[in-house]
Design a protein around this motif. Structure first.
Motif, PDB file in Angstrom:
ATOM      1  N   GLN A 102       0.842  -1.190   0.000  1.00 41.20           N
ATOM      2  CA  GLN A 102       0.000   0.000   0.000  1.00 41.20           C
ATOM      3  C   GLN A 102       0.886   1.253   0.000  1.00 41.20           C
ATOM      4  OE1 GLN A 102      -3.244  -0.094   3.013  1.00 41.20           O
ATOM      5  NE2 GLN A 102      -2.455  -2.136   3.527  1.00 41.20           N
ATOM      6  N   THR A 103       0.314   2.344  -0.495  1.00 45.31           N
ATOM      7  CA  THR A 103       1.005   3.633  -0.426  1.00 45.31           C
ATOM      8  C   THR A 103       0.028   4.712   0.048  1.00 45.31           C
ATOM      9  OG1 THR A 103       0.521   4.259  -2.719  1.00 45.31           O
ATOM     10  CG2 THR A 103       2.574   3.043  -2.313  1.00 45.31           C
ATOM     11  N   LYS A 104       0.586   5.758   0.633  1.00 44.48           N
ATOM     12  CA  LYS A 104      -0.152   6.971   0.980  1.00 44.48           C
ATOM     13  C   LYS A 104       0.702   8.161   0.576  1.00 44.48           C
ATOM     14  CE  LYS A 104      -2.525   7.729   4.566  1.00 44.48           C
ATOM     15  NZ  LYS A 104      -2.995   8.011   5.956  1.00 44.48           N
ATOM     16  N   CYS A 105       0.067   9.229   0.117  1.00 44.64           N
ATOM     17  CA  CYS A 105       0.812  10.391  -0.358  1.00 44.64           C
ATOM     18  C   CYS A 105       0.342  11.664   0.339  1.00 44.64           C
ATOM     19  CB  CYS A 105       0.622  10.567  -1.870  1.00 44.64           C
ATOM     20  SG  CYS A 105       1.234   9.205  -2.859  1.00 44.64           S
ATOM     21  N   LEU A 106       1.289  12.536   0.625  1.00 45.10           N
ATOM     22  CA  LEU A 106       0.973  13.838   1.181  1.00 45.10           C
ATOM     23  C   LEU A 106       1.878  14.885   0.541  1.00 45.10           C
ATOM     24  CD1 LEU A 106      -0.595  15.557   3.265  1.00 45.10           C
ATOM     25  CD2 LEU A 106       1.295  15.138   4.866  1.00 45.10           C
ATOM     26  N   THR A 107       1.252  15.912  -0.022  1.00 45.95           N
ATOM     27  CA  THR A 107       2.010  17.003  -0.637  1.00 45.95           C
ATOM     28  C   THR A 107       2.364  18.035   0.431  1.00 45.95           C
ATOM     29  OG1 THR A 107       0.824  16.705  -2.725  1.00 45.95           O
ATOM     30  CG2 THR A 107       2.017  18.771  -2.414  1.00 45.95           C
ATOM     31  N   ILE A 108       3.657  18.190   0.679  1.00 41.70           N
ATOM     32  CA  ILE A 108       4.146  19.122   1.698  1.00 41.70           C
ATOM     33  C   ILE A 108       5.424  19.790   1.199  1.00 41.70           C
ATOM     34  CG2 ILE A 108       5.312  19.253   3.953  1.00 41.70           C
ATOM     35  CD1 ILE A 108       2.336  19.171   4.294  1.00 41.70           C
ATOM     36  N   ASP A 109       5.527  21.091   1.395  1.00 39.27           N
ATOM     37  CA  ASP A 109       6.768  21.813   1.136  1.00 39.27           C
ATOM     38  C   ASP A 109       7.408  22.103   2.492  1.00 39.27           C
ATOM     39  OD1 ASP A 109       8.827  23.550   0.537  1.00 39.27           O
ATOM     40  OD2 ASP A 109       7.680  24.681  -0.948  1.00 39.27           O
TER      41      ASP A 109
END
Length: 229
Positions: A92-99
């Protein structure tokens, strides 16, 4: 004469340190073994996961059965990497866009994103080496200071603060912090970068001393930065 002996002693110390790190790197390259990451937990968290070492680390961990939580600043790349990982490995994967150069409020989002996951491995890969002039000659010194501190220091401190409590509770965990070979000696026009990367090394070793008895492994890995190429 005194200064001559000080110079010899300093040179000898740096040479020994360099040989140590080179030997360590050679050992890992030729005789490396891989731990059972699943004994730490089901999920690995990787910052700066869409390019270079971060991306490759994500694939390597996925190939060893780890579910992957990807955190990076480019949404499209995150989705592509996650899709590729899932197509190649049954995880499984999870993604979070963060700078990570943004304000500290981002860490509340990260904590919510990771809530409830059985995190066994944290890879603090995000960082920067943007600096090409003497300290006072930087064209935008305040911005450079902010970015280097937030990306190279604050990211590791805050990510560790988020993930480590769960590891302590479970009495298991692995934290890998990436640093750079330039910490071995000062480099002109990279003073701030030098200092922030040295922080990674010292923090990792001190934290390892503090939590080793609780079943948690904390290591720092040294990579070659782009400006050395």
């Amino acid at each position: 004469m005194v200064f001559q002996w000080i110079g010899i002693a300093t040179t000898t110390y740096l040479a020994i340190k360099l040989v140590y790190y080179l030997a360590q790197g050679a050992y890992l390259y030729f005789f490396r073994t891989y731990p059972d990451f699943n004994k730490y937990g089901k999920w690995s968290v990787i910052t700066g996961a869409t390019d270079g070492i971060g991306k490759e680390t994500a694939f390597q961990l996925a190939s060893r059965g780890q579910n992957i939580a990807l955190i990076s600043r480019n949404t499209e790349r995150l989705k592509n990497v996650a899709k590729e990982i899932e197509s190649k490995h049954n995880v499984q994967t999870k993604c979070l866009t963060i700078d990570f150069s943004d304000d500290e409020e981002i860490y509340d989002k990260i904590a919510d994103f990771l809530q409830g996951l059985d995190i066994g491995t944290l890879v603090n890969n995000v960082g920067t080496d943007q600096e090409i002039a003497r300290f006072l000659e930087q064209s935008n010194l305040s911005l450079i200071i902010r970015n280097l501190v937030r990306l190279n220091i604050m990211s590791i401190l805050k990510m560790t603060q988020i993930v480590l409590p769960g590891m302590v509770e479970q009495k298991r965990g692995l934290i890998l912090n990436l640093s750079a070979f330039p910490i071995l000696h000062p480099i002109g026009k990279y003073a701030i970068m030098n200092a922030t990367k040295s922080f990674v090394d010292l923090f990792s070793r001190a934290l390892s001393y503090e939590y080793e008895s609780e079943g948690i492994t904390i290591q720092v890995y040294f990579i070659s930065s782009k400006f050395l190429a």
